[in-house]
Design a protein around this motif. Structure first.
Motif, PDB file in Angstrom:
ATOM      1  N   PHE A  60       0.821  -1.211   0.000  1.00 47.32           N
ATOM      2  CA  PHE A  60       0.000   0.000   0.000  1.00 47.32           C
ATOM      3  C   PHE A  60       0.857   1.264   0.000  1.00 47.32           C
ATOM      4  CE2 PHE A  60      -2.929  -3.180   1.713  1.00 47.32           C
ATOM      5  CZ  PHE A  60      -4.038  -2.950   0.929  1.00 47.32           C
ATOM      6  N   THR A  61       0.287   2.335  -0.546  1.00 52.34           N
ATOM      7  CA  THR A  61       0.987   3.621  -0.576  1.00 52.34           C
ATOM      8  C   THR A  61       1.057   4.209   0.832  1.00 52.34           C
ATOM      9  OG1 THR A  61      -1.015   4.938  -0.886  1.00 52.34           O
ATOM     10  CG2 THR A  61       0.054   4.067  -2.892  1.00 52.34           C
ATOM     11  N   SER A  62       1.807   5.291   0.983  1.00 46.71           N
ATOM     12  CA  SER A  62       1.916   5.939   2.294  1.00 46.71           C
ATOM     13  C   SER A  62       0.561   6.449   2.778  1.00 46.71           C
ATOM     14  CB  SER A  62       2.932   7.079   2.256  1.00 46.71           C
ATOM     15  OG  SER A  62       2.573   8.020   1.259  1.00 46.71           O
ATOM     16  N   GLY A  63      -0.351   6.724   1.846  1.00 49.18           N
ATOM     17  CA  GLY A  63      -1.708   7.142   2.187  1.00 49.18           C
ATOM     18  C   GLY A  63      -2.655   5.975   2.374  1.00 49.18           C
ATOM     19  N   LYS A  64      -2.102   4.744   2.422  1.00 45.21           N
ATOM     20  CA  LYS A  64      -2.864   3.504   2.625  1.00 45.21           C
ATOM     21  C   LYS A  64      -3.800   3.166   1.468  1.00 45.21           C
ATOM     22  CE  LYS A  64      -0.967   3.009   6.624  1.00 45.21           C
ATOM     23  NZ  LYS A  64       0.377   2.503   6.516  1.00 45.21           N
ATOM     24  N   ASN A  65      -3.450   3.637   0.274  1.00 43.35           N
ATOM     25  CA  ASN A  65      -4.223   3.327  -0.921  1.00 43.35           C
ATOM     26  C   ASN A  65      -3.587   2.157  -1.662  1.00 43.35           C
ATOM     27  OD1 ASN A  65      -6.079   5.561  -0.674  1.00 43.35           O
ATOM     28  ND2 ASN A  65      -4.370   6.879  -1.269  1.00 43.35           N
ATOM     29  N   LYS A  66      -4.387   1.510  -2.525  1.00 42.25           N
ATOM     30  CA  LYS A  66      -3.833   0.461  -3.381  1.00 42.25           C
ATOM     31  C   LYS A  66      -2.823   1.107  -4.329  1.00 42.25           C
ATOM     32  CE  LYS A  66      -7.605  -2.814  -3.711  1.00 42.25           C
ATOM     33  NZ  LYS A  66      -8.611  -3.372  -4.601  1.00 42.25           N
ATOM     34  N   ILE A 101      -2.141  -8.138  -2.299  1.00 39.97           N
ATOM     35  CA  ILE A 101      -2.905  -7.166  -3.100  1.00 39.97           C
ATOM     36  C   ILE A 101      -3.073  -7.684  -4.523  1.00 39.97           C
ATOM     37  CG2 ILE A 101      -2.820  -4.857  -4.164  1.00 39.97           C
ATOM     38  CD1 ILE A 101      -1.322  -3.942  -1.564  1.00 39.97           C
ATOM     39  N   PHE A 102      -1.957  -8.108  -5.136  1.00 40.37           N
ATOM     40  CA  PHE A 102      -2.031  -8.545  -6.531  1.00 40.37           C
ATOM     41  C   PHE A 102      -2.792  -9.863  -6.666  1.00 40.37           C
ATOM     42  CE2 PHE A 102      -0.675 -10.242 -10.603  1.00 40.37           C
ATOM     43  CZ  PHE A 102      -0.981  -9.153 -11.409  1.00 40.37           C
ATOM     44  N   LYS A 103      -2.639 -10.734  -5.706  1.00 45.39           N
ATOM     45  CA  LYS A 103      -3.393 -11.995  -5.724  1.00 45.39           C
ATOM     46  C   LYS A 103      -4.885 -11.700  -5.766  1.00 45.39           C
ATOM     47  CE  LYS A 103      -3.976 -16.253  -3.085  1.00 45.39           C
ATOM     48  NZ  LYS A 103      -3.652 -16.956  -1.839  1.00 45.39           N
ATOM     49  N   ASN A 104      -5.334 -10.770  -4.940  1.00 48.04           N
ATOM     50  CA  ASN A 104      -6.752 -10.394  -4.902  1.00 48.04           C
ATOM     51  C   ASN A 104      -7.198  -9.724  -6.200  1.00 48.04           C
ATOM     52  OD1 ASN A 104      -6.964 -11.424  -2.308  1.00 48.04           O
ATOM     53  ND2 ASN A 104      -6.706  -9.438  -1.331  1.00 48.04           N
ATOM     54  N   GLU A 105      -6.344  -8.864  -6.767  1.00 47.76           N
ATOM     55  CA  GLU A 105      -6.686  -8.139  -7.995  1.00 47.76           C
ATOM     56  C   GLU A 105      -6.733  -9.066  -9.210  1.00 47.76           C
ATOM     57  OE1 GLU A 105      -7.368  -4.716  -8.606  1.00 47.76           O
ATOM     58  OE2 GLU A 105      -7.620  -4.697  -6.431  1.00 47.76           O
ATOM     59  N   SER A 106      -5.980 -10.152  -9.173  1.00 44.06           N
ATOM     60  CA  SER A 106      -5.831 -11.003 -10.360  1.00 44.06           C
ATOM     61  C   SER A 106      -6.644 -12.297 -10.304  1.00 44.06           C
ATOM     62  CB  SER A 106      -4.352 -11.332 -10.570  1.00 44.06           C
ATOM     63  OG  SER A 106      -3.857 -12.109  -9.488  1.00 44.06           O
ATOM     64  N   ILE A 107      -7.518 -12.429  -9.328  1.00 44.61           N
ATOM     65  CA  ILE A 107      -8.333 -13.650  -9.218  1.00 44.61           C
ATOM     66  C   ILE A 107      -9.053 -13.914 -10.540  1.00 44.61           C
ATOM     67  CG2 ILE A 107     -10.391 -14.654  -8.124  1.00 44.61           C
ATOM     68  CD1 ILE A 107      -9.513 -13.272  -5.519  1.00 44.61           C
ATOM     69  N   GLY A 108      -8.839 -15.121 -11.074  1.00 41.91           N
ATOM     70  CA  GLY A 108      -9.499 -15.535 -12.302  1.00 41.91           C
ATOM     71  C   GLY A 108      -8.883 -15.008 -13.587  1.00 41.91           C
ATOM     72  N   LEU A 109      -7.807 -14.250 -13.492  1.00 46.27           N
ATOM     73  CA  LEU A 109      -7.241 -13.629 -14.694  1.00 46.27           C
ATOM     74  C   LEU A 109      -5.937 -14.261 -15.190  1.00 46.27           C
ATOM     75  CD1 LEU A 109      -7.803  -9.888 -13.717  1.00 46.27           C
ATOM     76  CD2 LEU A 109      -9.233 -11.337 -15.185  1.00 46.27           C
ATOM     77  N   LEU A 110      -5.277 -15.056 -14.368  1.00 48.71           N
ATOM     78  CA  LEU A 110      -3.951 -15.563 -14.737  1.00 48.71           C
ATOM     79  C   LEU A 110      -3.952 -17.027 -15.160  1.00 48.71           C
ATOM     80  CD1 LEU A 110      -1.840 -13.947 -11.866  1.00 48.71           C
ATOM     81  CD2 LEU A 110      -2.435 -12.994 -14.096  1.00 48.71           C
TER      82      LEU A 110
END
Length: 144
Positions: A60-66, A101-110
Motif C-alpha cells: 500500500f501507498t503511504s496514504g494507505k491506498n492500493k 494485493i495482486f493476488k486479490n486483484e488477479s483472481i481468475g485472470l492468470l
C-alpha cells in the motif's frame, strides 16, 4: 540517479530461490515473445518450458491506498509472460503485502495463461537494497 542495477542482485537471489523450490535450473535469458520480439526474463529453464519474472513492488501507498500504477505494471508483466511459448509461467513477488494485493486483484485472470504467483520473501540484506533503490527513485520522481 537510483542505482537500479543493484536490483539485479535481488532478482538473481529470488530466481535462485525459485529454482530451488521448483527443482529446476533458471537463468536470466532473452526469449521470443510473440512472433518477432525478444524480452529478457529473470528466470528461464534451459528448455524454455518455464519462465519467471521477479516483481519487487511494495504494498500500500503511504496514504494507505492500493498501489494502482504498480498493479498495472505487474499486469503488463503478466501480458509479456503470456506471450512466451512457455508451458509454465511464474510471477515471483518479493513483498508479502503486494503479493496479497495482486493476488486479490488477479483472481481468475492468470490461470488461462498458465501464470502462477509465487511469494519469495527477501532476507533483510535484499529488502534493504529494494528499499534504498525505491526510495531513491521516488525522490527523483518527486523532483520533476
Amino acid at each position: 540517479m537510483a542505482n537500479t542495477s543493484e536490483l539485479k542482485k535481488v532478482s538473481k537471489y529470488t530466481t535462485d530461490m525459485a529454482a530451488n523450490i521448483l527443482g529446476i535450473t533458471l537463468i536470466r535469458k532473452s526469449i521470443l515473445i510473440g512472433s518477432t520480439k525478444y524480452k529478457i526474463f529473470d528466470g528461464v529453464s534451459p528448455d524454455n518450458r518455464v519462465v519467471a519474472k521477479v516483481i519487487n513492488h511494495s504494498g500500500f501507498t503511504s496514504g494507505k491506498n492500493k498501489p494502482s500504477a504498480k498493479i498495472r505494471n505487474t499486469f503488463a508483466e503478466c501480458y509479456f509472460l503470456s506471450l512466451t511459448g512457455a508451458e509454465c509461467k511464474y510471477l515471483i513477488i518479493t513483498d508479502p503485502e503486494f503479493y496479497q494485493i495482486f493476488k486479490n486483484e488477479s483472481i481468475g485472470l492468470l490461470e488461462s495463461n498458465n501464470i502462477k504467483l509465487l511469494l519469495i520473501e527477501l532476507p533483510e540484506e535484499y529488502r534493504s537494497i529494494v528499499s534504498l533503490v525505491t526510495e531513491q527513485a521516488s525522490e527523483e520522481m518527486s523532483k520533476k
